[in-house]
Design a protein around this motif. Structure first.
Motif, short mmCIF file in Angstrom:
data_model
loop_
_atom_site.label_atom_id
_atom_site.label_comp_id
_atom_site.label_asym_id
_atom_site.label_seq_id
_atom_site.Cartn_x
_atom_site.Cartn_y
_atom_site.Cartn_z
N CYS A 277 15.90 107.32 47.41
CA CYS A 277 15.24 106.14 47.96
C CYS A 277 14.85 105.16 46.86
O CYS A 277 14.91 103.94 47.04
CB CYS A 277 14.00 106.55 48.76
SG CYS A 277 13.22 105.22 49.68
N ALA A 305 14.47 102.90 54.96
CA ALA A 305 13.63 103.40 56.05
C ALA A 305 14.04 104.81 56.45
O ALA A 305 13.21 105.59 56.92
CB ALA A 305 13.73 102.47 57.25
N TRP A 306 15.29 105.15 56.25
CA TRP A 306 15.80 106.47 56.60
C TRP A 306 15.17 107.56 55.75
O TRP A 306 15.03 108.70 56.17
CB TRP A 306 17.32 106.47 56.45
CG TRP A 306 18.02 107.55 57.21
CD1 TRP A 306 17.46 108.47 58.04
CD2 TRP A 306 19.41 107.83 57.21
NE1 TRP A 306 18.42 109.30 58.56
CE2 TRP A 306 19.63 108.92 58.06
CE3 TRP A 306 20.50 107.24 56.58
CZ2 TRP A 306 20.90 109.46 58.28
CZ3 TRP A 306 21.76 107.77 56.81
CH2 TRP A 306 21.95 108.86 57.65
N LEU A 308 12.16 106.93 53.62
CA LEU A 308 11.02 106.23 53.04
C LEU A 308 10.01 107.17 52.41
O LEU A 308 9.33 106.81 51.44
CB LEU A 308 10.35 105.36 54.12
CG LEU A 308 9.18 104.47 53.67
CD1 LEU A 308 9.62 103.51 52.58
CD2 LEU A 308 8.60 103.72 54.86
N GLU A 309 9.88 108.38 52.94
CA GLU A 309 8.87 109.30 52.41
C GLU A 309 9.15 109.73 50.98
O GLU A 309 8.28 110.29 50.31
CB GLU A 309 8.77 110.55 53.30
CG GLU A 309 10.04 111.35 53.43
CD GLU A 309 10.90 110.88 54.59
OE1 GLU A 309 11.78 111.65 55.02
OE2 GLU A 309 10.70 109.75 55.07
N PHE A 341 11.36 101.97 59.92
CA PHE A 341 10.79 103.32 59.93
C PHE A 341 10.12 103.63 61.27
O PHE A 341 10.20 104.75 61.77
CB PHE A 341 9.77 103.46 58.79
CG PHE A 341 9.10 104.80 58.75
CD1 PHE A 341 9.74 105.89 58.19
CD2 PHE A 341 7.83 104.98 59.27
CE1 PHE A 341 9.13 107.13 58.15
CE2 PHE A 341 7.21 106.21 59.24
CZ PHE A 341 7.87 107.29 58.68
N ARG A 344 12.78 104.54 63.59
CA ARG A 344 13.24 105.91 63.30
C ARG A 344 12.27 106.94 63.85
O ARG A 344 12.67 107.92 64.47
CB ARG A 344 13.38 106.07 61.78
CG ARG A 344 13.59 107.50 61.32
CD ARG A 344 13.36 107.63 59.82
NE ARG A 344 13.22 109.02 59.43
CZ ARG A 344 12.76 109.41 58.25
NH1 ARG A 344 12.42 108.52 57.34
NH2 ARG A 344 12.65 110.71 57.98
N HIS A 345 10.97 106.70 63.63
CA HIS A 345 9.96 107.65 64.11
C HIS A 345 9.96 107.72 65.64
O HIS A 345 9.89 108.80 66.23
CB HIS A 345 8.59 107.22 63.60
CG HIS A 345 7.46 108.08 64.08
ND1 HIS A 345 7.41 109.44 63.83
CD2 HIS A 345 6.34 107.79 64.79
CE1 HIS A 345 6.32 109.94 64.38
NE2 HIS A 345 5.66 108.96 64.97
N SER A 393 19.39 105.86 63.90
CA SER A 393 18.20 105.96 63.06
C SER A 393 17.32 107.16 63.42
O SER A 393 16.22 107.28 62.91
CB SER A 393 17.37 104.67 63.18
OG SER A 393 18.13 103.56 62.84
N VAL A 397 11.16 113.06 61.57
CA VAL A 397 10.06 112.77 60.66
C VAL A 397 9.04 113.88 60.81
O VAL A 397 8.37 113.98 61.84
CB VAL A 397 9.42 111.40 60.96
CG1 VAL A 397 8.36 111.08 59.93
CG2 VAL A 397 10.48 110.31 61.00
N VAL A 405 4.27 108.92 53.90
CA VAL A 405 4.51 107.50 54.15
C VAL A 405 3.18 106.75 54.26
O VAL A 405 3.04 105.63 53.76
CB VAL A 405 5.35 107.32 55.43
CG1 VAL A 405 5.41 105.85 55.84
CG2 VAL A 405 6.76 107.85 55.22
#
Length: 651
Positions: A277, A305-306, A308-309, A341, A344-345, A393, A397, A405
């Motif tokens: 990332c 965003a895929w 991000l953590e 994100f 995605r979540h 996406s 998570v 995040v």
């Protein structure tokens, strides 16, 4: 490095100033001008192997010692290549290696030295040496491929570049080739990184097409190439001349850098962990500076965003170069990443059902919340997303990733809150972009609020209240509560909420083991009355919380009255803190007299709070007086003046 020798005769060529000829008893009958050098040679050995010279002599009608000169402008490889071709025609020894094969092969193609002119001609011998030797060795194959860029159009026409690219890709994908690497990059990445962007792109496409190289390995090679040619693109464009021809101005170099960046983005493998990332965010910074295409930026935002953590706070600090925005960092890019994100979540957690209509509540229309007055995050308010993007996406998570995040976003907010030009709307948009579950505690978020208030002292009272709505006082630690209680920048309502939850937490720790139920002290009743008045309406949960706090506090007073060890709350310092809280609340009320229409309510609240705190202090004092006679009486003499002062304030 492998080499091949053609011909057996010794070298009899000689030079006389700008004229070059061959030592022989036969007079020369052919003059050829290559660049600034005039060659005086013989027709028979050259025309028998060169179709081009045959055609030119036929057109010009030169013959004998007529003195007519055949010009060869723009000859591939220049004088050196023509010299080698002429020696080959005379049977003089010529050495061929990876360094000079490409210009020789291009010169042979230009002169028409093919099998159609003579059997066993130069072009065929060079092709055989290339296929049987040079393209089977890693260093030689790279050297030949790198030299093709100097004669790119002709190399493409004769298929030389494609043969070299396929050979290099085959060597990379060949499992029998065992090479060691001392770095995190694959063994071939450093060598391939020295190539130009077009050749590198073609090699990577060919490598990916084989399907035998892991995508993580491809990602490491991309990282090595970007590190080689995009070291500090924000500060300088140095190094671009090594990939591209020099002599261009900065604007042209930036354009070529942009092409390089977009090529790298197009090569990023689809696998999630193929690149880190942090690397993606560095590419996004470069894309911002170089004004890359919207497609490349959108792809980078989606990939960031895929995963991000995995990012760090420094990675998100993308410099802003927009003429419209005056902020130090590109906040809009971070908002876009957090929006992706959130998609995605939502896509990973929501069932495959029709998405409800997204409803976003504005700050003015949002209902008042119970207890801490905490505002719901934007991701919790808006749950709608595009079904087509959900499939691409929907990366899971985990709760731990969500917390990481949240810490990342809070760390970023602390940095941007120091920017004097940071708009409040954008700060709140980022703060509300992560779900509530991403923040187990709000200490970092409180630091964001405190920093922003210090940097923006001109903020209005309504803006301060709007900023503090993102805080959940229940999630503040003891240290943060202690700081917030003394923070004069916070609105009075927030300080009241902090004091309430601080008291409730202390009461729960002191009296939770006894479990008796009674009535809440008057000062806490005043706090609850203030919270309920500020809210749009109470709830059953608020009532239950009030009853529980009421029972805990009453039980604590009973324990004190019974002579149990009262602790620090009834000590001299405890009573001083109680009097200090009364003075602080009165001062805050005086500061807020000129704001809002609720000033009278705030004054009534402070009056009740003062009375409640004084009453609580008096109860603690009476409990202290009930101690056995064995206790030192000097403590009573020290405490009596302060107790009398507090009870005087009560009246």
């Amino acid at each position: 490095m492998k080499f091949m020798k053609l011909g057996t005769r010794p070298d009899t060529f000689f030079s006389n100033e700008s004229v070059r000829s061959v030592c022989t008893e036969v007079a020369t009958d052919l003059q050829i001008l290559v660049g600034d050098c005039l060659y005086q040679l013989h027709k028979f050995p050259l025309l028998s192997k060169c179709l081009l010279l045959q055609a030119l002599c036929a057109e010009s009608g030169c013959g004998g010692n007529g003195g007519e000169v055949i010009e060869l402008p723009g000859f591939p490889g220049g004088v050196e290549a023509f010299d080698a071709c002429a020696k080959f025609c005379y049977g003089i020894t010529v050495t061929v290696s990876a360094r000079n094969l490409v210009p020789l092969r291009c010169a042979a193609a230009h002169l028409g030295m093919s099998e159609a002119a003579d059997r066993g001609n130069l072009a065929a011998k060079l092709d055989a040496f290339l296929a049987s030797c040079l393209l089977r060795r890693w260093k030689d194959a790279l050297a030949v491929l790198a030299s093709t860029r100097h004669h790119a159009p002709l190399c493409e026409d004769i298929g030389l570049t494609s043969r070299c690219v396929d050979a290099v890709a085959s060597l990379i994908a060949n499992p029998a080739a065992h090479y060691s690497s001392t770095s995190a990059s694959p063994w071939w990445a450093h060598d391939v990184a020295e190539l130009g962007v077009d050749l590198f792109w073609r090699i990577m496409v060919a490598v990916k097409a084989t399907g035998s190289v892991h995508e993580k390995t491809v990602g490491d090679a991309l990282k090595a190439y970007a590190r080689r040619w995009l070291p500090n693109v924000s500060a300088s464009t140095a190094g671009a001349d090594q990939v591209f021809d020099g002599g261009d101005d900065v604007k042209q170099i930036a354009t070529r850098h942009r092409l390089l960046l977009e090529k790298i983005v197009s090569l990023i493998p689809a696998e999630r962990d193929a690149v880190s990332c942090g690397f993606l965010l560095k590419l996004l910074k470069a894309a911002n500076i170089l004004s890359a295409s919207a497609t490349s930026k959108a792809e980078l935002v989606r990939r960031v965003a895929w995963q991000l953590e995995e990012a760090a706070v420094g990675d998100l600090l993308i410099p802003s170069i927009s003429c419209v925005s005056e902020t130090l960092y590109d906040v809009d890019a971070v908002v876009s990443i957090l929006d992706e994100f959130a998609l995605r979540h939502a896509a990973a957690s929501a069932p495959p059902a029709p998405a409800p209509v997204a409803v976003v509540v504005s700050p003015d229309e949002s209902p008042a919340l119970s207890g801490g007055g905490h505002r719901r995050s934007r991701s919790a308010e808006s749950v709608g997303f595009d079904g087509a993007r959900r499939s691409s996406s929907a990366a899971p998570v985990s709760p731990d990733a969500l917390v990481r995040v949240g810490r990342l976003v809070d760390g970023f907010l602390i940095e941007v809150a120091r920017d004097p030009n940071m708009p409040l709307d954008k700060l709140l948009a980022i703060a509300e972009a992560v779900p509530d579950s991403a923040r187990p505690e709000h200490d970092a978020l409180y630091k964001v609020v405190d920093t922003y208030l210090k940097v923006h002292p001109e903020l209005s009272k309504s803006a301060r209240k709007r900023l503090c709505r993102v805080l959940n006082c229940r999630k503040l630690s003891d240290k943060a509560c202690a700081h917030a209680a003394q923070n004069e920048l916070l609105p009075l309502r927030v300080v009241v909420q902090v004091l309430f939850f601080e008291h409730a937490r202390a009461a729960a720790l002191a009296g939770g083991a006894h479990g008796a139920a009674a009535e809440l002290p008057s000062n806490i009743k005043a706090l609850m009355l203030m919270s309920k008045t500020a809210s749009s309406g109470g709830s059953d949960q608020d009532d239950d919380m009030a009853i529980a706090a009421d029972r805990i506090d009453e039980q604590r007073l009973r324990v004190l009255a019974a002579g149990a060890s009262p602790g620090d709350d009834w000590s001299v310092e405890g009573l001083r803190r109680a009097a200090s809280k009364i003075a602080t609340l009165r001062m805050k009320l005086e500061e807020d007299d000129d704001h809002d229409g609720g000033a009278d309510a705030d004054e009534e609240f402070v009056r009740k709070q003062a009375a409640g705190l004084a009453r609580s202090a008096s109860l603690r004092f009476r409990a202290f007086c009930a101690m056995p006679a064995a206790k030192p009486k000097r403590m009573l003499s020290k405490l009596w003046p302060l107790a009398r002062g507090v009870t005087t304030d009560r009246h």
